[in-house]
Design a protein around this motif. Sequence first.
Motif, PDB file in Angstrom:
ATOM      1  N   MET B  62      -1.686 -22.288  60.178  1.00 22.00           N
ATOM      2  CA  MET B  62      -2.948 -21.748  59.714  1.00 22.00           C
ATOM      3  C   MET B  62      -2.737 -20.391  59.067  1.00 22.00           C
ATOM      4  N   VAL B  63      -3.266 -20.257  57.853  1.00 27.96           N
ATOM      5  CA  VAL B  63      -3.156 -18.975  57.170  1.00 27.96           C
ATOM      6  C   VAL B  63      -4.531 -18.325  57.186  1.00 27.96           C
ATOM      7  N   ARG B  64      -4.562 -17.104  57.685  1.00 32.28           N
ATOM      8  CA  ARG B  64      -5.835 -16.392  57.754  1.00 32.28           C
ATOM      9  C   ARG B  64      -5.711 -15.045  57.068  1.00 32.28           C
ATOM     10  N   PRO B  65      -6.823 -14.527  56.558  1.00 31.98           N
ATOM     11  CA  PRO B  65      -6.762 -13.202  55.936  1.00 31.98           C
ATOM     12  C   PRO B  65      -6.447 -12.140  56.974  1.00 31.98           C
ATOM     13  N   MET B 225      -9.858 -19.594  55.733  1.00 27.06           N
ATOM     14  CA  MET B 225      -8.637 -20.079  56.362  1.00 27.06           C
ATOM     15  C   MET B 225      -8.044 -21.199  55.522  1.00 27.06           C
ATOM     16  N   ILE B 226      -6.707 -21.290  55.546  1.00 28.55           N
ATOM     17  CA  ILE B 226      -6.060 -22.444  54.918  1.00 28.55           C
ATOM     18  C   ILE B 226      -5.246 -23.151  56.001  1.00 28.55           C
ATOM     19  N   SER B 227      -5.550 -24.410  56.206  1.00 25.17           N
ATOM     20  CA  SER B 227      -4.780 -25.184  57.186  1.00 25.17           C
ATOM     21  C   SER B 227      -3.761 -26.034  56.447  1.00 25.17           C
ATOM     22  N   ILE B 228      -2.526 -25.967  56.910  1.00 24.72           N
ATOM     23  CA  ILE B 228      -1.473 -26.739  56.244  1.00 24.72           C
ATOM     24  C   ILE B 228      -0.794 -27.602  57.284  1.00 24.72           C
ATOM     25  N   LEU B 239       8.511 -24.107  56.814  1.00 24.02           N
ATOM     26  CA  LEU B 239       7.261 -24.119  56.053  1.00 24.02           C
ATOM     27  C   LEU B 239       6.539 -22.782  56.203  1.00 24.02           C
ATOM     28  N   GLN B 240       6.545 -22.297  57.419  1.00 21.91           N
ATOM     29  CA  GLN B 240       5.890 -21.017  57.699  1.00 21.91           C
ATOM     30  C   GLN B 240       6.502 -19.912  56.836  1.00 21.91           C
ATOM     31  N   GLU B 241       7.851 -19.917  56.776  1.00 19.05           N
ATOM     32  CA  GLU B 241       8.548 -18.902  55.973  1.00 19.05           C
ATOM     33  C   GLU B 241       8.217 -19.030  54.501  1.00 19.05           C
ATOM     34  N   GLN B 242       8.212 -20.282  54.013  1.00 14.20           N
ATOM     35  CA  GLN B 242       7.956 -20.503  52.584  1.00 14.20           C
ATOM     36  C   GLN B 242       6.552 -20.052  52.204  1.00 14.20           C
ATOM     37  N   PHE B 261      -2.404 -11.031  55.142  1.00 12.19           N
ATOM     38  CA  PHE B 261      -2.769 -12.350  55.675  1.00 12.19           C
ATOM     39  C   PHE B 261      -1.866 -12.582  56.884  1.00 12.19           C
ATOM     40  N   SER B 262      -2.225 -13.537  57.689  1.00 12.36           N
ATOM     41  CA  SER B 262      -1.322 -13.898  58.779  1.00 12.36           C
ATOM     42  C   SER B 262      -1.112 -15.409  58.802  1.00 12.36           C
ATOM     43  N   VAL B 263       0.127 -15.783  59.056  1.00  5.84           N
ATOM     44  CA  VAL B 263       0.462 -17.204  59.094  1.00  5.84           C
ATOM     45  C   VAL B 263       0.760 -17.551  60.546  1.00  5.84           C
ATOM     46  N   VAL B 264      -0.061 -18.412  61.089  1.00  8.58           N
ATOM     47  CA  VAL B 264       0.096 -18.752  62.494  1.00  8.58           C
ATOM     48  C   VAL B 264       0.581 -20.188  62.626  1.00  8.58           C
ATOM     49  N   ASN B 265       1.649 -20.333  63.402  1.00  7.86           N
ATOM     50  CA  ASN B 265       2.205 -21.650  63.628  1.00  7.86           C
ATOM     51  C   ASN B 265       1.543 -22.213  64.884  1.00  7.86           C
TER      52      ASN B 265
END
Lengths: 233, 406
Positions: B62-65, B225-228, B239-242, B261-265
């Motif tokens: 999940m990517v959040r601002p 939010m962007i869910s991947i 994927l998180q790193e990319q 932004f924050s990328v949460v695994n």
Amino acid sequence: MITAKNITKIYKTGVIETHALRNVSFAVEEGEFVAIMGPSGSGKSTLMHIIGVLDNPTSGEYFLDGKNISKLSEKDLADIRKDKIGFVFQSFNLLPRATVLRNVMLPLVYANVDKEERRKIAEKALLDVGLSEDHWLHRSNEISGGQMQRVAIARALVNNPSLILADEPTGNLDTQTGEMVMKTFQQLNIKEKHTIVLITHDQNVANHAKRIIEIRDGVIQKDQKNKKQIIIK
Amino acid sequence: MIFSDLLEEAFSALTVNKVRSGLTILGIVIGIGSVIAMVAIGQGAQDSIQDSIKSIGSNLIMVRPGFQRGSGGVRSGRGSAQTLTQKDADSIAKEIPLAQSVAPEISRSYQVTAKSKNTNTRTIGTVALYSKIRNIEMETGSFISDQNVRSLSRVAVIGPTTALDLFGEGSNPIGNKIRINRIDFTIIGVTKAKGESGFGSSDDIIYLPISTAQRFLANDDYVSMISIQTENQEEMTMLQEQITELLLRRHNIGDPTLADFSVVNQADIVETASSIAKTFTILLASIAGISLIVGGIGIMNMMLTTVTERTREIGLRKAIGAQKRDISTQFLMESVILTFFGGLIGIILGAGISFAVEKLANISTNISLSSVFLAFCVSAVIGIVFGYYPAKRAAGFNPIEALRYE
């Protein structure tokens, strides 16, 4: 069978040394019925412990079946007790919770005899001491004192020992039952050719044996054939 | 001495004094029982935490601002910043092959009215893939489609709680209209109930096409939010790193610590929650474990008494040829049998307690096979550890003195 040479046993309590046995020498041949007699404190119990391989002498040599066992380890002593000696105690020392048959089979458990064989041997021993089949499945504390001692004798027989060693076997019994137990010993000696060494303080009991060794203060006083042997019919 | 003889001897010795044996194993029963119950409750808690996290979807990033960048001025809270845009989501989908499904969303709460009733609830503007990523199943109707998103359709999918609030029980809301911010939406589907996830109810919610939400409700193209999602768990970290790298580049940020932004695994969240639950389980189990030690001391106490009581028996056994080892294994066997049965009854007791807790307190429990197996081993080990000293003592008796013992 048994040869004791200059056996001395000294107990040390602190700095005090007690000479329980002093240069005791004697021999017992196969098929003999010997009574070792003496008052309490005479050293007869110590002698029994050494003959019974429960203890080592301080000095001297003890041969059982030609084997010098005065210097063996605890483990080897246990093996010799298992194979060569049958004990009968004053206080029977039966396992109270176990049946008569199970008590008699106990030494065979440690001798690794298989279960069916154990039962056969135990049954024969019980018949040899004159205990009929209807007592076999009783618990050993449900039978009379005389019967208990005969169970204990049967237990001493099962490993087919070279030597049966009885320590005051009639000490806890009344005269009549004591006679019955002595009869059992005599018959085992006469019919089955078992070698028996009996320890007692009682002249009357000793008189049932073929030979009497008298001991006092750790020294053998007399060692002679019993001319007045009482044979119970 | 063969094993079956040992068992026989031990059993006959233990059954002589049944009350004493029973009371002695009670310590082990309570110890093992409480360990089993506590671990079952802890494990149950851990499982339900994991389940509720996984109900959001699996293999999710999940990517959040993050913070609004810039020095000075009034800073708003983390996550509230408008730094992620629709274009960020599009470029993740386009440039990162590992990102198999990408679903941006824009989430905001509104007052919603339908006929006579109204409620305040959360709306999520999103795309068709969202239902796949977030495991959303439909009760009736269908989810937002790509067509809806392309054509800015004014349609809505509502959660079961929202349906209940707005239309009452047993009604079919499909085809009805709801009004959000003075715009009418036609309901095209109702989702299946998911229950509380611990991250806000996913049952009291309204899903809208993202384009519609951006155009008519938010008037901008920021996303909340962007869910991947990716297929393999192993690819999660890469994927998180990319994603981080791509977004840093897109936002012109050189220093990763200043990322807006924050990328949460999702795996990290599961792991954190699990480790909390695990700590909790270990804490409970070790408190219960103390009673096991007390039980073990009880066993040792009884065995010491038994050894003293049976001194003459030991003397006799030695006189008729028992080796030291025969004596010590016999007594060790007795204590192991005690703890073994204590363990067995304890496992049953523990299972009973956790069953009762599950029924009465409505807390889910889970008796794992490994905890049962462990309980067995632990009780056997306690038997050996606490039986060792008494057994060694028995074996060390001098036969002459033991036979004279009154």
